[in-house]
Design a protein around this motif. Sequence first.
Motif, short mmCIF file in Angstrom:
data_model
loop_
_atom_site.label_atom_id
_atom_site.label_comp_id
_atom_site.label_asym_id
_atom_site.label_seq_id
_atom_site.Cartn_x
_atom_site.Cartn_y
_atom_site.Cartn_z
N PHE A 22 -3.28 -0.55 0.44
CA PHE A 22 -2.20 -1.39 -0.23
C PHE A 22 -2.63 -1.08 -1.79
O PHE A 22 -1.38 -0.95 -2.53
CB PHE A 22 -2.32 -2.82 0.25
CG PHE A 22 -1.99 -2.87 1.55
CD1 PHE A 22 -0.52 -2.97 2.07
CD2 PHE A 22 -3.06 -3.39 2.44
CE1 PHE A 22 -0.26 -3.02 3.17
CE2 PHE A 22 -2.49 -3.26 3.85
CZ PHE A 22 -1.39 -3.22 4.32
N MET A 25 -1.13 2.23 -2.83
CA MET A 25 0.20 2.32 -2.87
C MET A 25 0.81 1.58 -4.08
O MET A 25 1.76 2.04 -4.80
CB MET A 25 0.66 1.64 -1.37
CG MET A 25 0.46 2.35 -0.48
SD MET A 25 0.92 1.63 1.31
CE MET A 25 2.74 1.86 1.48
N MET A 42 1.53 1.18 7.98
CA MET A 42 2.10 1.48 6.65
C MET A 42 2.61 2.79 6.14
O MET A 42 3.49 2.87 5.27
CB MET A 42 0.95 0.94 5.87
CG MET A 42 0.67 -0.49 5.82
SD MET A 42 -0.47 -1.29 7.41
CE MET A 42 -1.85 -0.22 7.06
N TYR A 81 5.21 3.15 -3.23
CA TYR A 81 5.23 2.17 -3.93
C TYR A 81 6.60 1.09 -3.60
O TYR A 81 6.25 0.04 -3.54
CB TYR A 81 5.63 2.66 -5.52
CG TYR A 81 5.55 1.37 -6.35
CD1 TYR A 81 4.38 0.62 -6.65
CD2 TYR A 81 6.76 0.93 -6.87
CE1 TYR A 81 4.66 -0.53 -7.68
CE2 TYR A 81 6.79 -0.03 -7.93
CZ TYR A 81 5.71 -0.77 -8.07
OH TYR A 81 5.90 -1.87 -8.93
N VAL A 84 5.26 -0.50 -0.33
CA VAL A 84 4.40 -1.47 -0.26
C VAL A 84 4.78 -3.03 -0.87
O VAL A 84 4.23 -4.11 -0.61
CB VAL A 84 3.07 -1.14 -1.05
CG1 VAL A 84 3.61 -1.19 -2.72
CG2 VAL A 84 1.92 -1.90 -0.94
N TYR A 87 4.66 -5.85 1.51
CA TYR A 87 3.26 -6.37 1.59
C TYR A 87 2.63 -7.24 0.72
O TYR A 87 1.37 -7.38 0.79
CB TYR A 87 2.22 -5.25 2.19
CG TYR A 87 2.67 -4.34 3.56
CD1 TYR A 87 2.53 -4.93 4.65
CD2 TYR A 87 3.43 -3.04 3.11
CE1 TYR A 87 3.12 -4.08 5.92
CE2 TYR A 87 3.78 -2.37 4.25
CZ TYR A 87 3.74 -2.92 5.47
OH TYR A 87 4.00 -2.09 6.55
#
Length: 100
Positions: A22, A25, A42, A81, A84, A87
Motif C-alpha cells: 500500500f 502504491m 490489490m 495510485y 490505493v 484502502y
Amino acid sequence: VVLPNTDTTPISTYYTSPLKLFEYMAAQKPIVASDIPSLREMLNDANAVLVIPNNPQTLARGITVLLEDEHKRNALTLQAYKDVQQYTWDKRARGILNSL
C-alpha cells in the motif's frame, strides 16, 4: 519497487497483506510483484507487472519491462495510485464501524 513474495506456503499465497504494498502504491512507485492470490486482491495487470512467483527469470523480465517502457511504467503507477485510494485508514475504519 519489487515485491517477490513466494507461493510456497498457504499464508504467503492466500493471506499476506503487506503494508509496504500500500505504501508503494501511495508513493506512486511502479510495482513488480509475484502473481499470487493474496496480492491479486490489490494488484492486477492495470496497476502492476505480475510475475510467476519463485522464478528469478520472470522477475528480471518484469523489472526490465518497467525500465525500458516509460509509458507502461507511468500508466501502471498512475492506476496503482488511483486504486490505493480505496484502502485508506479512514475508509477501513468506516467499513469496520459500518459492519458493527
